[in-house]
Design a protein around this motif. Structure first.
Motif, short mmCIF file in Angstrom:
data_model
loop_
_atom_site.label_atom_id
_atom_site.label_comp_id
_atom_site.label_asym_id
_atom_site.label_seq_id
_atom_site.Cartn_x
_atom_site.Cartn_y
_atom_site.Cartn_z
N UNK A 248 42.50 29.88 51.79
CA UNK A 248 42.35 29.43 50.40
C UNK A 248 41.08 28.62 50.23
N UNK A 287 46.13 40.68 55.09
CA UNK A 287 45.83 40.49 53.67
C UNK A 287 44.92 39.29 53.45
N UNK A 291 41.50 39.30 51.42
CA UNK A 291 41.27 38.47 50.25
C UNK A 291 39.91 37.79 50.34
N UNK A 294 37.15 40.29 49.77
CA UNK A 294 37.06 40.62 48.35
C UNK A 294 36.26 39.57 47.60
N UNK A 326 47.85 50.26 48.82
CA UNK A 326 47.50 50.46 47.43
C UNK A 326 46.79 49.28 46.82
N UNK A 327 47.23 48.10 47.17
CA UNK A 327 46.62 46.91 46.60
C UNK A 327 45.13 46.89 46.87
N UNK A 330 43.20 49.44 44.86
CA UNK A 330 43.10 49.02 43.47
C UNK A 330 41.99 48.02 43.29
N UNK A 362 50.11 56.54 42.29
CA UNK A 362 50.30 55.29 41.58
C UNK A 362 49.51 55.29 40.28
N UNK B 42 59.04 48.80 38.95
CA UNK B 42 57.91 49.35 39.68
C UNK B 42 58.36 49.81 41.05
N UNK B 46 53.78 51.04 44.70
CA UNK B 46 52.70 50.74 43.78
C UNK B 46 52.06 49.41 44.11
N UNK B 47 50.91 49.17 43.47
CA UNK B 47 50.22 47.91 43.74
C UNK B 47 51.03 46.75 43.22
N UNK B 48 50.73 45.59 43.75
CA UNK B 48 51.45 44.41 43.31
C UNK B 48 50.84 43.77 42.09
N UNK B 49 49.90 44.46 41.46
CA UNK B 49 49.24 43.84 40.33
C UNK B 49 49.50 44.68 39.10
N UNK B 60 55.64 39.72 43.87
CA UNK B 60 56.08 40.17 45.18
C UNK B 60 57.58 40.03 45.22
N UNK B 77 43.12 38.65 43.04
CA UNK B 77 44.56 38.91 43.19
C UNK B 77 45.06 38.74 44.60
N UNK B 78 44.24 39.15 45.55
CA UNK B 78 44.71 39.09 46.93
C UNK B 78 44.97 37.65 47.33
N UNK B 80 45.99 35.31 45.42
CA UNK B 80 47.25 34.84 44.86
C UNK B 80 48.44 35.42 45.58
N UNK B 81 48.28 36.60 46.11
CA UNK B 81 49.36 37.14 46.92
C UNK B 81 49.63 36.23 48.10
N UNK B 82 48.55 35.74 48.69
CA UNK B 82 48.70 34.80 49.78
C UNK B 82 49.38 33.53 49.33
N UNK B 83 49.03 33.11 48.10
CA UNK B 83 49.66 31.92 47.55
C UNK B 83 51.16 32.07 47.48
#
Lengths: 874, 114
Positions: A248, A287, A291, A294, A326-327, A330, A362, B42, B46-49, B60, B77-78, B80-83
């Motif tokens: 973070x 992930x 992140x 990205x 997928x994430x 995207x 998707x 969903x 599919x994507x989580x967004x 999630x 977004x990634x 926040x997924x970690x969050x």
């Protein structure tokens, strides 16, 4: 003990509520509890206050109204003990929000708590403030918060920083005060404080440009160093997530660097190394790593150009794209869309992967990929790309087809290298997904076809073949029917064969067959059938041998309940039977439509599209065509701009599809449309004066068949001799003139009704308008008005446009004016007829508002007025 | 910027709601209902967004609970997924092997966390 006191503990209440089996039971329990709580509040019960509030919060979470508890929160906050304060603040955050005025009452308590000796209480207050403070509270308490930014305990510092973020968002003016303390925060060791400090810094920079400058100069290096330490730091169990130390913090630092580096070359330079390091060293199997990558890519894209880094970034994105998750894909697609503007070449390399994504299962990925592909298309790759997309069209889902079709069509249109390819591709699209194709698209197709004269034969044959195989797609049927009608002779004679074609023999009756099947098809809608009828008419002239058969087919619709078909059938029938001599002239080839103008008009009419009438006027059955039919009515201002472009766009299409005109009279007369004296159409008309009366649009009352057809045919006969134009205009679609005996000739029939005095409706220093009235004998509600304009000034008026508006109980019709230039000093007049129907005849007199626009020496003049002096009994 | 955090179970009951932007109660309910509908249907592949009105929702699913975060379009977004995952781990730690009931009965403790 008071029987109503809520002796139940929080847990018991929750249990009781959960034990309820039905909603009604639950409501009963909640009601009981609420009543108990309310009683306790009234009694000012000290001991259980916090418990009651906790219950109240639970009830609020379930969705019941709990406003009565708000004052309780305040009392709790004011009490000295920590548990009470905690629940009080919690209640505050949950039950209230920043818009409530009650919040102001809390300000004092919060202030005291901020200065409390117990740091946990200070923490509580900061939290609450950070969550819901309003602008005034922020202003009041900002100095306290600032002071707390330097508190000894890192947790308090952290909370103070969070609070400051909110304060700055609410009151950007206070940003300056925070700049200095923040610089200190950025040197913290404690990650929590550091993160919040970084976030605070980012927000400060967004809000205040001076802050941005300041930080850019002073802190960039420090930040870079921090990031480097972070990246190189050994394993730290406290901050570790999936093998990376505090992702973070990474991300926030990168974001801040992005904000600092954007637009500034020096800052960007200093960041290059560290960005490269992060991009290469971060692992991307988890992930968290992704992140960070990205965020890094996004930063690289936003800061000042550095070729090497950019390439690195796009490679990372490419890797993302082939990831199975997928994430990630995207996210990569998203970023690529932004990267295209920066470096299109690099993105092209990944075209194949992107194409794969279009076919993904998707939905969100598909959508993104499609948009990206759309952006990627250029002249060199349009053919293979389109081929792929069209192939995919066959197998895609219904809901996706619409989008896909629209995109494919616009690609084809924009980038088609040659006409034959364009026509081919459009044919394929139409065959697959014609139902999803919008009207403008196939209109454009028809325009292109008509322009590509050497391809006429080829096109019509291809369409014929397509129609033989599948006939479910409406647009395909329509285009095919039109082409066959237009170029039927080429079809039969196999003219203009291109060498890629297989020979095909089509006899005249085959052609007629296929058009007939289009009419007979149950699923054909009105437009298709109307187009088919016209096509048959054309064919009857081109294939004289089938004329008899065609006549039979046409006659079958004589009794159709749909006005449009009936009208066409009768008119065409009479043409075939009686007017052999003019028939061929009537149905000669359409003049080639000017693509450029069409494109221009279409572009201008696009914003108005569907709402404005006339473009769609052709296609709608009479009875239902409300706006186009009565365009002039209504209270609202008639802006001449709106009808004009759309009507010109519209009449273009009407010419195209509705009627074939002999080349002599250009593209006119067919259009009835809103002529509030719009001279655009008059120009087109090139017959200023004869107010092509047939173009009256009475608000259609659908008569059932029979009666008025005779007059129409009779009038047709009458008109046939004198003027070609009138014939064509009556054969044009939408002449819903059945009711109005106004069909033939001048709509100022008998002055057989009581005579009314003429009035001067409007007079200004330069213009006079006189109205003459007449009524038809059997129709007291309807008044014919003949208006004449006289120019009182000594300047010539050009582009003269008259518009009128009436209240709702009146209906108004304007015929085209006799001309649009008014010679000076009364040397000539413009006449225009109006027809007003008064539904409140006898009860209310006529009133009308006018707007007259004209040009004097190139300058626009606008005059407006209201006519109140209509004779009373009109 | 995070706009709100929602914890909902599969039936649509909201177990936790923390809003960082002011909204009327009725609006809150509408939002909760819409987010739930969006998220529950969903496919897991599919994507989580998802796009939601003018923002994004990142969600999630953990057992029977959906953790949804509504953020601005421009956010990462990634991250926040970690969050979300971090939040779940904290909850786990705090309640030692947390389950939905813990959250229900101790909502006042949970509310302080985010």
């Amino acid at each position: 003990m008071n029987p109503f006191s809520s002796g139940t503990r929080l847990r018991d209440m929750i249990r009781a509520i959960r034990a309820c089996k039905t909603a009604a039971e639950e409501r009963a329990v909640v009601r009981k509890e609420c009543a108990a709580i309310r009683a306790a509040i009234n009694e000012n019960d000290q001991d259980y206050r916090h418990r009651n509030l906790a219950k109240l919060m639970f009830i609020h979470m379930l969705g019941y109204p709990t406003h009565f508890g708000q004052m309780e929160c305040l009392k709790l906050i004011a009490s000295p003990g920590f548990p009470e304060k905690r629940i009080g603040y919690l209640g505050l955050m949950l039950l209230l929000d920043e818009r409530q005025e009650v919040l102001m009452l809390v300000t004092n308590s919060v202030k005291q708590d901020l200065n409390h000796t117990n740091q946990y209480i200070v923490g509580l207050a900061l939290c609450a403030l950070g969550n819901i403070c309003s602008a005034e509270m922020a202003r009041d308490l900002a100095p306290e918060v600032e002071r707390l930014l330097q508190f000894r305990d890192p947790n308090i510092r952290k909370k103070a920083a969070l609070c400051s973020i909110r304060i700055i968002k609410k009151v950007p003016d206070l940003a300056e005060n925070f700049i200095n303390p923040v610089a200190a925060l950025l040197k913290e060791k404690h990650h929590g404080v550091l993160i919040t400090g970084v976030q605070l810094c980012t927000d400060l920079c967004k809000v205040s440009p001076e802050a941005l400058e300041y930080f850019r100069k002073k802190c960039t290096d420090g930040l870079v160093r921090t990031l480097r330490d972070l990246v190189n730091s050994p394993y730290a169990p406290e901050y570790d997530i999936a093998g990376i130390t505090d992702p973070f913090l990474h991300i926030r630092l990168l974001k801040l660097l992005r904000v600092l580096g954007r637009g500034d070359a020096d800052a960007s330079d200093s960041m290059n190394d560290i960005l490269a390091q992060v991009a290469t060293k971060t692992e991307s199997n988890k992930n968290a790593g992704n992140a960070i990558l990205y965020e890094c890519v996004e930063t690289i894209m936003s800061i000042e150009d550095n070729g090497g880094l950019r390439v690195l970034a796009i490679n990372i994105l490419g890797r993302f794209l082939s990831n199975r998750d997928n994430n990630i894909r995207y996210v990569a697609l998203n970023m690529l869309m932004r990267a295209i503007t920066v470096d299109a070449q690099a993105v092209q390399r990944h075209r194949a992967t992107i194409l794969e994504c279009v076919k993904d299962s998707d939905a969100s990925i598909r959508k993104r990929a499609l948009e990206l592909v759309y952006l990627l298309v250029n002249e060199s790759n349009v053919k293979p790309l389109t081929k792929e997309l069209v192939d995919y069209l066959e197998v895609s889902d219904q809901d996706f087809k619409g989008d896909l079709t629209a995109k494919v069509c616009s690609i084809i249109e924009k980038f088609s290298p040659e006409k034959s390819w364009y026509i081919d591709q459009m044919l394929k699209v139409l065959t697959e997904a014609g139902n999803f194709v919008k009207d403008e698209v196939w209109h454009a197709l028809v325009v292109v076809i008509s322009n590509a004269s050497d391809l006429h034969g080829y096109t019509v044959r291809a369409l014929f073949r397509a129609l033989q195989t599948t006939a479910e797609q409406e647009s395909l049927v329509r285009v095919a029917v039109w082409c066959i009608g237009e170029y039927g002779d080429l079809l039969v004679s196999n003219a203009g064969m291109l060498n890629v074609e297989d020979p095909i023999t089509v006899t005249e009756s085959d052609a007629v067959d296929i058009v007939e099947s289009a009419i007979k098809r149950h699923a054909s809608d009105l437009t298709t059938k109307s187009m088919a009828l016209i096509a048959l008419l054309k064919l009857s002239s081109r294939f004289p041998s089938c004329s008899g058969r065609i006549k039979d087919i046409v006659v079958q619709h004589k009794g159709s309940l749909v006005l449009e078909l009936q009208q066409r059938s009768l008119e065409f029938n009479s043409i075939i039977e009686k007017h052999q001599n003019i028939r061929s002239a009537l149905v000669e080839r359409m003049p080639v439509l000017d693509e450029a103008t069409f494109g221009g008009r279409r572009a201008s009419s696009l914003p108005n599209t569907v709402s404005t009438s006339s473009g769609t006027a052709v296609k709608l059955p009479n009875g239902v065509a409300k706006p186009s039919a009565a365009p002039l009515v209504d209270l609202l201002d008639l802006s001449d701009d709106v009808p004009a472009p759309s009507s010109s766009g519209g009449d273009f299409l009407q010419d195209l599809l509705g009627v074939n005109l002999p080349p002599a009279t250009q593209s006119e007369g067919t259009n009835q449309t809103p002529k509030a004296g719009t001279d655009v159409l008059l120009d087109l008309l090139s017959i200023g004066s004869t107010p092509a009366q047939d173009n009256n649009l009475s608000t259609p009352d659908i008569l059932s068949s029979g009666q008025d057809n005779k007059p129409i045919i009779a009038s047709l006969d009458l008109l046939a001799a004198p003027s070609l134009t009138h014939t064509t205009s009556s054969t044009a679609s939408n002449m819903m003139d059945l009711l109005d005996g106004l069909g033939p000739a001048p709509p100022k029939p008998a002055e057989n009704g009581p005579a009314y005095p003429s009035i001067v409706a409007f007079e200004s220093s330069s213009l006079r308008l006189t109205f003459n009235f007449s009524k038809q004998p059997g129709n007291p509600q309807t008044t014919m008005i003949s208006g004449s304009f006289t120019n009182l000034s000594s300047n010539l008026f050009t582009d003269f446009v008259f518009q009128a508006a009436v209240p709702k109980f009146l209906q108004l019709h304007l015929d085209p004016a006799s001309g649009n230039s008014l010679p000076a000093s009364g040397n000539g007049t413009i006449t225009q007829s109006l027809k007003v129907t008064n539904s409140q005849h006898g009860k209310k007199p006529l009133v009308m508002r006018l707007r007259i626009a004209y040009k004097v020496d190139g300058k626009d003049v606008l005059e407006e007025g209201q006519i109140n002096n209509f004779p009373r009994d009109l | 910027m995070i706009r709100f955090i929602l914890l909902q179970n599969r039936q649509g009951k909201t177990r936790l709601a923390k809003y960082y932007v002011p909204l009327e109660d009725s609006e809150k309910h509408k939002v909760e209902y819409e987010v739930h509908r969006l998220v529950v249907n969903r496919d897991p592949k599919f994507t989580n967004f998802v796009e939601f009105r003018t923002h994004k929702v990142i969600y999630r699913r953990y057992a029977g609970l959906f953790f949804s975060l509504c953020v601005d379009i421009t956010d990462n977004e990634l991250a926040y997924l970690e969050c979300i995952h971090l939040f779940v781990e904290i909850l786990d730690h705090f309640f030692s092997n947390v389950c939905e009931l813990d959250l229900v009965f101790n909502f006042h403790k949970v509310l302080v966390l985010p």
